[in-house]
Design a protein around this motif. Structure first.
Motif, PDB file in Angstrom:
ATOM      1  N   SER A 201      34.858  40.161  45.129  1.00  0.00           N
ATOM      2  CA  SER A 201      33.551  39.897  45.099  1.00  0.00           C
ATOM      3  C   SER A 201      32.581  40.166  46.100  1.00  0.00           C
ATOM      4  N   ALA A 202      33.060  40.731  46.916  1.00  0.00           N
ATOM      5  CA  ALA A 202      32.141  41.531  47.921  1.00  0.00           C
ATOM      6  C   ALA A 202      31.733  42.774  47.700  1.00  0.00           C
ATOM      7  N   SER A 203      31.006  42.893  46.482  1.00  0.00           N
ATOM      8  CA  SER A 203      30.654  44.187  45.876  1.00  0.00           C
ATOM      9  C   SER A 203      29.015  44.463  46.675  1.00  0.00           C
ATOM     10  N   PRO A 204      28.963  45.861  46.485  1.00  0.00           N
ATOM     11  CA  PRO A 204      27.446  46.010  47.116  1.00  0.00           C
ATOM     12  C   PRO A 204      26.513  45.148  46.433  1.00  0.00           C
ATOM     13  N   ASP A 205      26.646  44.597  45.078  1.00  0.00           N
ATOM     14  CA  ASP A 205      25.341  43.753  44.519  1.00  0.00           C
ATOM     15  C   ASP A 205      25.422  42.475  45.170  1.00  0.00           C
ATOM     16  N   SER A 206      26.644  41.833  45.806  1.00  0.00           N
ATOM     17  CA  SER A 206      26.631  40.657  46.067  1.00  0.00           C
ATOM     18  C   SER A 206      26.739  40.323  47.601  1.00  0.00           C
ATOM     19  N   ALA A 207      27.187  41.420  48.318  1.00  0.00           N
ATOM     20  CA  ALA A 207      27.287  41.405  49.776  1.00  0.00           C
ATOM     21  C   ALA A 207      26.471  42.607  50.379  1.00  0.00           C
ATOM     22  N   SER A 208      25.922  43.244  49.879  1.00  0.00           N
ATOM     23  CA  SER A 208      25.026  44.545  50.401  1.00  0.00           C
ATOM     24  C   SER A 208      23.893  44.097  51.045  1.00  0.00           C
ATOM     25  N   PRO A 209      23.377  45.195  51.826  1.00  0.00           N
ATOM     26  CA  PRO A 209      22.440  44.665  52.730  1.00  0.00           C
ATOM     27  C   PRO A 209      20.963  44.343  51.959  1.00  0.00           C
ATOM     28  N   ASP A 210      21.141  44.738  50.586  1.00  0.00           N
ATOM     29  CA  ASP A 210      19.996  44.328  49.886  1.00  0.00           C
ATOM     30  C   ASP A 210      19.773  42.623  49.875  1.00  0.00           C
ATOM     31  N   SER A 211      20.832  42.017  49.930  1.00  0.00           N
ATOM     32  CA  SER A 211      21.014  40.745  49.992  1.00  0.00           C
ATOM     33  C   SER A 211      20.558  40.050  51.409  1.00  0.00           C
ATOM     34  N   ALA A 212      20.908  41.043  52.574  1.00  0.00           N
ATOM     35  CA  ALA A 212      20.640  40.535  53.759  1.00  0.00           C
ATOM     36  C   ALA A 212      19.092  40.736  54.233  1.00  0.00           C
TER      37      ALA A 212
ATOM     38  N   MET B  44      34.781  33.388  60.081  1.00  0.00           N
ATOM     39  CA  MET B  44      34.498  34.893  60.075  1.00  0.00           C
ATOM     40  C   MET B  44      35.359  35.718  61.059  1.00  0.00           C
ATOM     41  N   ALA B  45      36.057  34.884  61.789  1.00  0.00           N
ATOM     42  CA  ALA B  45      37.217  35.517  62.464  1.00  0.00           C
ATOM     43  C   ALA B  45      38.231  36.057  61.862  1.00  0.00           C
ATOM     44  N   MET B  46      38.657  35.077  60.897  1.00  0.00           N
ATOM     45  CA  MET B  46      39.757  35.310  60.029  1.00  0.00           C
ATOM     46  C   MET B  46      39.582  36.500  59.197  1.00  0.00           C
ATOM     47  N   ASP B  47      38.219  36.699  58.631  1.00  0.00           N
ATOM     48  CA  ASP B  47      37.846  37.586  57.439  1.00  0.00           C
ATOM     49  C   ASP B  47      37.936  38.991  58.406  1.00  0.00           C
TER      50      ASP B  47
ATOM     51  N   VAL C  19      31.742  49.844  56.723  1.00  0.00           N
ATOM     52  CA  VAL C  19      33.041  49.041  55.878  1.00  0.00           C
ATOM     53  C   VAL C  19      33.011  49.529  54.292  1.00  0.00           C
ATOM     54  N   GLU C  20      32.067  49.473  53.692  1.00  0.00           N
ATOM     55  CA  GLU C  20      32.123  49.937  52.148  1.00  0.00           C
ATOM     56  C   GLU C  20      31.816  51.300  51.961  1.00  0.00           C
ATOM     57  N   ALA C  21      31.158  52.215  52.343  1.00  0.00           N
ATOM     58  CA  ALA C  21      30.635  53.665  52.090  1.00  0.00           C
ATOM     59  C   ALA C  21      31.723  54.735  52.791  1.00  0.00           C
ATOM     60  N   THR C  22      32.172  54.181  53.831  1.00  0.00           N
ATOM     61  CA  THR C  22      32.965  55.312  54.421  1.00  0.00           C
ATOM     62  C   THR C  22      34.566  55.012  54.662  1.00  0.00           C
TER      63      THR C  22
ATOM     64  N   ARG D 147      36.286  41.997  52.688  1.00  0.00           N
ATOM     65  CA  ARG D 147      35.657  40.614  52.690  1.00  0.00           C
ATOM     66  C   ARG D 147      34.794  40.004  53.651  1.00  0.00           C
ATOM     67  N   LEU D 148      34.816  40.909  54.734  1.00  0.00           N
ATOM     68  CA  LEU D 148      34.124  40.450  55.824  1.00  0.00           C
ATOM     69  C   LEU D 148      32.552  40.616  55.426  1.00  0.00           C
ATOM     70  N   LEU D 149      32.075  41.349  54.663  1.00  0.00           N
ATOM     71  CA  LEU D 149      30.660  41.526  54.226  1.00  0.00           C
ATOM     72  C   LEU D 149      29.936  40.326  53.646  1.00  0.00           C
ATOM     73  N   ARG D 150      30.936  39.255  53.297  1.00  0.00           N
ATOM     74  CA  ARG D 150      30.246  38.080  52.893  1.00  0.00           C
ATOM     75  C   ARG D 150      29.465  37.253  53.814  1.00  0.00           C
TER      76      ARG D 150
END
Length: 432
Positions: free
Chosen positions: A39-50, A307-310, A276-279, A290-293
């Motif tokens: 679920s940590a896709s670019p749509d859900s956890a991308s910088p667009d959401s941040a 956070m630490a566990m992810d 994390v995602e693109a390289t 999953r850390l992107l969440r």
């Protein structure tokens, strides 16, 4: 209970990473289904959401400044300590037993012979344990309190605190003065902003690549960035931030620091997402997706244990680690607190990782909600507060934290560097 914490019952199998079952320590078990790696896709956890608004706390903390709690001095390394480490010899003897009674910490009834309270985990004897506030998957540590009244972590500005126009915000990568309209992080805050924002992002991106992979890798990652669709994402985020600054800088209470904090938070989130995602093909997927969440969360909203566990993804490592001191052998806990985990009573321990050869807990590292503590083999104890982290450099076989030697292992060094960078960014932009 005595059986679960006595040295006799702590066989190698019970303290190995395999014994920390997914039900009790895995990051997957501490997060809902909606936060799985898929679920940590670019749509859900991308910088667009941040977005700029979501990357900073909702409350205005203009007059709140982070002050670290008082810390006890770290013990000196003695010749006896070094000899003991070198010989790696120690007798495992049972701890003294106590009569049944009431816990001095919570008042719960104690079974006969108990050495730890089954309710709160506090030692039964009168010996103070500095790390009684261990986190567990079922009880994640709360973030530092946002209330300044009586808080050990945050306080209101003292009378001798410089006014905002003269105050310096600590950021390791840029020096500046906080005078309205002047240079702040290399940005002309009365100018058009976008050119300066792009330069700021590019410089910091190249610095992060160099920190993690070395100077020789900068060109490869720069090529990957220029050839990807990520450029458009960066431009969109920076343009939105520039618009926000223009809309607010005319206000009477505007401080350039506000814009700078948002720029730092947005830039670090964008860099983290790209790495994390693109390289993944460039570095082999060393960081779990999953850390992107956690990207859109500010310090006061973050679940630090999760956070630490992810970020560290211990389930994919071979380390022996503890997240609940009731399950942690008493001898290991005692050695860790005596040797390197010199935390204050106000700190909440997220986990302890045992790196000693015989599982004695004398060497290793630990994270609290305030700092990282560690003791390398045959070296002295170290401690760095998150807000004081200035440099994180991955070198050949270890990590340098503010120039101090740290080694969690080949892949964990990368993971720890990214986690510490995230914590340092969150707390500095929140507390400023």
């Amino acid at each position: 209970s005595p059986d679960s914490t006595s040295p006799d019952s702590t066989s190698p199998d019970s303290t190995s990473p395999d014994s920390t079952s997914p039900d009790s320590t895995s990051p997957d078990s501490t997060s809902p289904d909606s936060t799985s790696p898929d679920s940590a896709s670019p749509d859900s956890a991308s910088p667009d959401s941040a977005s700029p608004d979501s990357a900073s706390p909702a409350t205005d903390h203009t007059d709140i400044h982070y002050t670290p709690p008082p810390l006890e001095p770290l013990p000196d390394v003695t010749e006896e300590d070094l000899l003991e480490d070198a010989l790696i010899l120690e007798e495992i003897t049972p701890e003294s037993q106590t009569e049944s009674g009431l816990c001095n910490n919570c008042g719960a009834d104690l079974p006969e012979g108990a050495r730890f309270c089954p309710q709160c985990g506090h030692p039964v004897d009168d010996t103070p344990v500095k790390t009684q506030n261990f986190a567990s998957p079922s009880s994640p540590p709360p973030p530092p309190p946002t209330d300044t009244e009586g808080s050990p972590h945050l306080r209101k500005s003292e009378p001798n605190t410089p006014p905002h126009g003269e105050q310096h915000f600590q950021d390791p990568d840029h020096s500046f003065t906080n005078t309205r309209g002047k240079n702040l992080g290399g940005i002309d805050w009365d100018g058009s902003l976008m050119t300066d924002f792009r330069t700021f992002f590019k410089d910091r991106f190249q610095q992060r690549v160099q920190d993690y992979f070395g100077e020789q890798a900068v060109d490869r990652y720069e090529d990957a960035r220029r050839q990807s669709d990520f450029q458009q994402t960066v431009s969109t985020q920076l343009a939105a931030l520039a618009d926000w600054v223009r809309n607010h800088r005319a206000e009477s209470n505007w401080r350039n620091e506000q814009g700078y904090n948002r720029l730092v938070a947005a830039t670090e989130a964008l860099i983290e997402y790209f790495l994390v995602e693109a390289t993944r093909k460039l570095h082999g997927g060393i960081w779990p997706q999953r850390l992107l969440r956690h990207q859109a969360l500010s310090w006061d909203k973050a679940d630090l244990f999760s956070m630490a566990m992810d970020y560290l993804d211990f389930e994919d490592e071979s380390e022996t680690y503890y997240t609940d001191f009731v399950r942690m052998p008493a001898r290991v806990l005692k050695n860790a607190t005596n040797r390197f985990l010199n935390a204050t009573r106000d700190e909440r321990v997220l986990f302890v990782c045992d790196q000693s050869l015989l599982g004695s807990g004398k060497d290793g590292y630990a994270l609290t909600d305030v700092a990282i503590y560690w003791r390398p083999v045959l070296q002295g104890p170290q401690r760095v507060l998150y807000q004081e982290i200035e440099t994180l450099e991955k070198q050949a076989d270890h990590l340098r934290i503010n120039g101090l030697y740290f080694d969690a292992g080949a892949s964990l060094n990368y993971k720890m560097a990214l986690l510490l960078r995230r914590l340092a960014t969150m707390i500095s932009t929140y507390a400023a």
